[in-house]
Design a protein around this motif. Structure first.
Motif, PDB file in Angstrom:
ATOM      1  N   ASP A   1       0.455  -1.246   0.486  1.00 43.51           N
ATOM      2  CA  ASP A   1      -0.048   0.266  -0.057  1.00 43.51           C
ATOM      3  C   ASP A   1       0.779   1.802   0.062  1.00 43.51           C
ATOM      4  OD1 ASP A   1      -1.590  -2.483   1.052  1.00 43.51           O
ATOM      5  OD2 ASP A   1      -3.011  -0.940   1.428  1.00 43.51           O
ATOM      6  N   TRP A   2       2.296   1.082   0.215  1.00 44.55           N
ATOM      7  CA  TRP A   2       2.526   2.441   0.548  1.00 44.55           C
ATOM      8  C   TRP A   2       3.711   2.547  -0.264  1.00 44.55           C
ATOM      9  CZ3 TRP A   2      -0.697   4.557   2.661  1.00 44.55           C
ATOM     10  CH2 TRP A   2      -1.887   4.076   2.781  1.00 44.55           C
ATOM     11  N   TRP A   3       3.946   1.788  -1.730  1.00 46.12           N
ATOM     12  CA  TRP A   3       4.958   2.178  -2.273  1.00 46.12           C
ATOM     13  C   TRP A   3       4.361   2.964  -3.304  1.00 46.12           C
ATOM     14  CZ3 TRP A   3       6.066  -4.141  -3.678  1.00 46.12           C
ATOM     15  CH2 TRP A   3       7.295  -4.479  -3.088  1.00 46.12           C
ATOM     16  N   ILE A   4       4.451   3.827  -3.484  1.00 47.70           N
ATOM     17  CA  ILE A   4       3.783   5.361  -4.149  1.00 47.70           C
ATOM     18  C   ILE A   4       4.154   5.483  -5.547  1.00 47.70           C
ATOM     19  CG2 ILE A   4       2.570   7.399  -3.425  1.00 47.70           C
ATOM     20  CD1 ILE A   4       2.822   7.080  -0.881  1.00 47.70           C
ATOM     21  N   THR A   5       3.410   5.583  -6.317  1.00 50.20           N
ATOM     22  CA  THR A   5       4.445   5.325  -7.872  1.00 50.20           C
ATOM     23  C   THR A   5       4.851   7.338  -7.517  1.00 50.20           C
ATOM     24  OG1 THR A   5       3.401   4.240  -8.571  1.00 50.20           O
ATOM     25  CG2 THR A   5       3.710   5.566  -9.884  1.00 50.20           C
ATOM     26  N   PHE A   6       5.407   8.086  -8.223  1.00 52.21           N
ATOM     27  CA  PHE A   6       5.531   9.314  -8.277  1.00 52.21           C
ATOM     28  C   PHE A   6       5.860   9.826 -10.061  1.00 52.21           C
ATOM     29  CE2 PHE A   6      10.197   8.361  -6.640  1.00 52.21           C
ATOM     30  CZ  PHE A   6      10.892   9.080  -7.302  1.00 52.21           C
ATOM     31  N   GLY A   7       6.728   8.845 -10.546  1.00 53.43           N
ATOM     32  CA  GLY A   7       7.027   9.587 -12.003  1.00 53.43           C
ATOM     33  C   GLY A   7       7.103   8.015 -12.448  1.00 53.43           C
ATOM     34  N   SER A   8       8.025   8.229 -13.138  1.00 52.91           N
ATOM     35  CA  SER A   8       8.244   7.436 -15.221  1.00 52.91           C
ATOM     36  C   SER A   8       9.209   7.455 -16.029  1.00 52.91           C
ATOM     37  CB  SER A   8       7.252   6.456 -15.494  1.00 52.91           C
ATOM     38  OG  SER A   8       6.969   7.609 -16.353  1.00 52.91           O
ATOM     39  N   ASP A   9      10.126   6.879 -16.393  1.00 51.85           N
ATOM     40  CA  ASP A   9      10.714   7.176 -18.079  1.00 51.85           C
ATOM     41  C   ASP A   9       9.065   7.490 -18.971  1.00 51.85           C
ATOM     42  OD1 ASP A   9       9.895   4.516 -18.788  1.00 51.85           O
ATOM     43  OD2 ASP A   9      12.056   4.013 -18.837  1.00 51.85           O
TER      44      ASP A   9
END
Length: 518
Positions: free
Chosen positions: A242-250
């Motif tokens: 639950d607390w792996w929060i996606t904040f960006g990408s390539d």
């Protein structure tokens, strides 16, 4: 469209796809709602290719379900549809929708207290450090590119607090600081090949579906072994959090997340990567966003960056965090058990052992971190698995097998056997204390009825004949979460088996029709 019309239309499409020399043909369709898969063949083993455009027009508007039509060369057909069988060939029946394999948690993991929303402004020291790093990057960018990076304006503290209230967690201080500097860095290279998302997109992604990121092989139909992220001890060995929060990408299929719930040796705010180029364990990228920015600036100052497209707005540093410093988690050995050429054997977590001839698996004991073993097309196997204390799953395809070494294994929860040409000794299977998944389809198991003794087993793979044998013996296996039935039994037969396995459950929803094309 009425069921009779659907049945006839599918039968017509099936007949158009059949070539000469056939007696019966079958078309199976799994309509998941957003798409569908097709399996079609004749009794002579010919794979068929029905008109996919016509199938799409017919099937996609229909309810989520498995559909099957069987056609004789005389033109007679039968049709069955049900949403209570998840797939066909093999067929999967699910009885407990909340069941998960080890390491596959349902949503609801507790949030560490340090990451609860507070509404407090960003730590001034962290904000100053991130601002200084961003300023230095901007200076280097302008020096190299001839103009300043085109960043969006930063977000306010109020906007950050509102976003955190929606997701239910406080973002790491350096991610907050990054948003204060710029709402989006426009893929300028501030974080190497990654770029942070606009704040509204971060919130949207978090709230979409289950909270958190990843979801490695969560469905019960998958193998489900979760591998250790290297370096070991920093990231919890989970399929999702639950607390792996996606904040960006390539912006090419790989995503970065901040980890608010690290393992004992990790740090809150460490950066992880998952996506199309990350196979197996989620990848550890850096201890923090601050650390990523520092490494980018170091690389730019050292002249380590991509200059293939000088006119491009992107300035991608050859940052060390882009590289994977550890070997892959998996290894393939074909026609050998020699480990001399295997780099870092102690880091191998998954092994494909192909065509090994006759083998005692104890010879592979240097693979001390092995968690998943697949033996394919062996002549004979002595399953001495005690030399792999971390092993969780084994799939063994062999003509002859000695299972004695399985008894008492402390970690093994999944075992599948195939190709065995002699009766299976059930005794060692009954002495695996944590066995959750067992596959015996197509094998001679004289004491098959003893599966009722395996109270820890939640998922079985059997053929239809074996399932009927258990049911005829009065064994309904009420503790099963799911069963996989192999052998290509007709959908109508799978539905009957489901009714017998769960006689007290609501009857499966079934639509049936029949007719003739001639």
């Amino acid at each position: 469209m009425e069921s009779g019309d659907i049945a006839r239309s599918l039968a017509e499409l099936l007949r158009k796809s059949v070539q000469a020399d056939w007696t019966t043909a079958v078309l199976r369709i799994n309509n998941s709602g957003g798409g569908f898969s097709v399996q079609s063949s004749t009794d002579r083993g010919q794979y068929l290719h029905p008109d996919m455009t016509a199938l799409s027009d017919l099937v996609l508007p229909l309810p989520v379900s498995v559909y099957e039509v069987r056609l004789n060369n005389t033109g007679e057909y039968t049709f069955v549809a049900t949403p209570d069988v998840k797939t066909m060939s093999p067929a999967w029946l699910h009885f407990d929708q909340d069941f998960r394999y080890p390491g596959h948690p349902l949503p609801g993991l507790p949030l560490p207290a340090r990451s609860r929303p507070t509404g407090a402004p960003t730590d001034p020291a962290v904000l100053a450090r991130v601002t200084a790093l961003a300023t230095e990057f901007s200076r280097l960018y302008e020096e190299i590119k001839g103009h300043a990076p085109r960043w969006e304006p930063g977000r306010t503290e109020a906007e950050l607090a509102e976003a955190e209230e929606r997701i239910g967690a406080r973002l790491p201080e350096d991610l907050r600081a990054l948003f204060r500097v710029t709402g989006w860095d426009n893929e300028s290279g501030l974080l190497g090949r990654y770029a942070h998302d606009p704040l509204p997109l971060l919130v949207e992604r978090y709230l979409e579906g289950d909270p958190g990121s990843y979801g490695w092989e969560d469905p019960v139909t998958e193998d489900g072994v979760v591998y250790e992220t290297m370096p070991a001890g920093r990231v919890k060995r989970l399929s999702r959090n639950d607390w792996w929060i996606t904040f960006g990408s390539d912006h090419a299929g790989d995503f970065v997340a901040v980890d608010l719930d690290p393992a004992e040796d990790g740090e809150s705010g460490q950066v992880l990567e998952y996506g199309r180029n990350v196979w197996g364990p989620i990848r550890y990228v850096a201890p923090s966003i601050t650390g990523m920015m520092e490494e980018v600036i170091r690389a730019l100052k050292a002249g380590e960056y991509d200059w293939d497209e000088p006119e491009s707005p992107y300035l991608i540093a050859d940052a060390a965090f882009h590289d994977e410093p550890f070997r892959s988690h998996d290894q393939v050995l074909t026609e050998t058990t020699d480990l001399d050429g295997v780099a870092d054997p102690e880091l191998v977590q998954e092994l494909y052992l192909n065509d090994p001839g006759s083998v005692d698996l104890a010879v592979l004991s240097p693979l001390s971190s092995l968690r998943h073993l697949r033996v394919n097309r062996a002549d004979a196997v002595v399953a001495n698995l005690s030399v792999f204390p971390l092993l969780e799953a084994a799939r063994i395809e062999t003509a002859k097998v000695d299972l004695t070494g399985l008894a008492g294994h402390p970690a093994l929860w999944s075992l599948s056997l195939a190709g065995v040409a002699h009766p299976i000794d059930f005794g060692p299977l009954a002495r695996i204390p944590g066995l959750i998944r067992l596959g015996l389809a197509g094998l001679d198991v004289p004491e098959l009825e003893r599966v009722a003794e395996l109270t820890s087993v939640r998922v079985l793979t059997l053929d239809a004949g074996q399932v009927r044998r258990l049911l005829d013996a009065g064994i309904t296996l009420p503790s099963l979460a799911a069963i996989e039935i192999t052998g290509g039994a007709p959908l109508a037969e799978i539905v009957r088996l489901r009714r017998r396995l769960r006689p007290d459950a609501p009857a499966p929803e079934v639509i049936e029709a029949s007719g003739s094309l001639d």
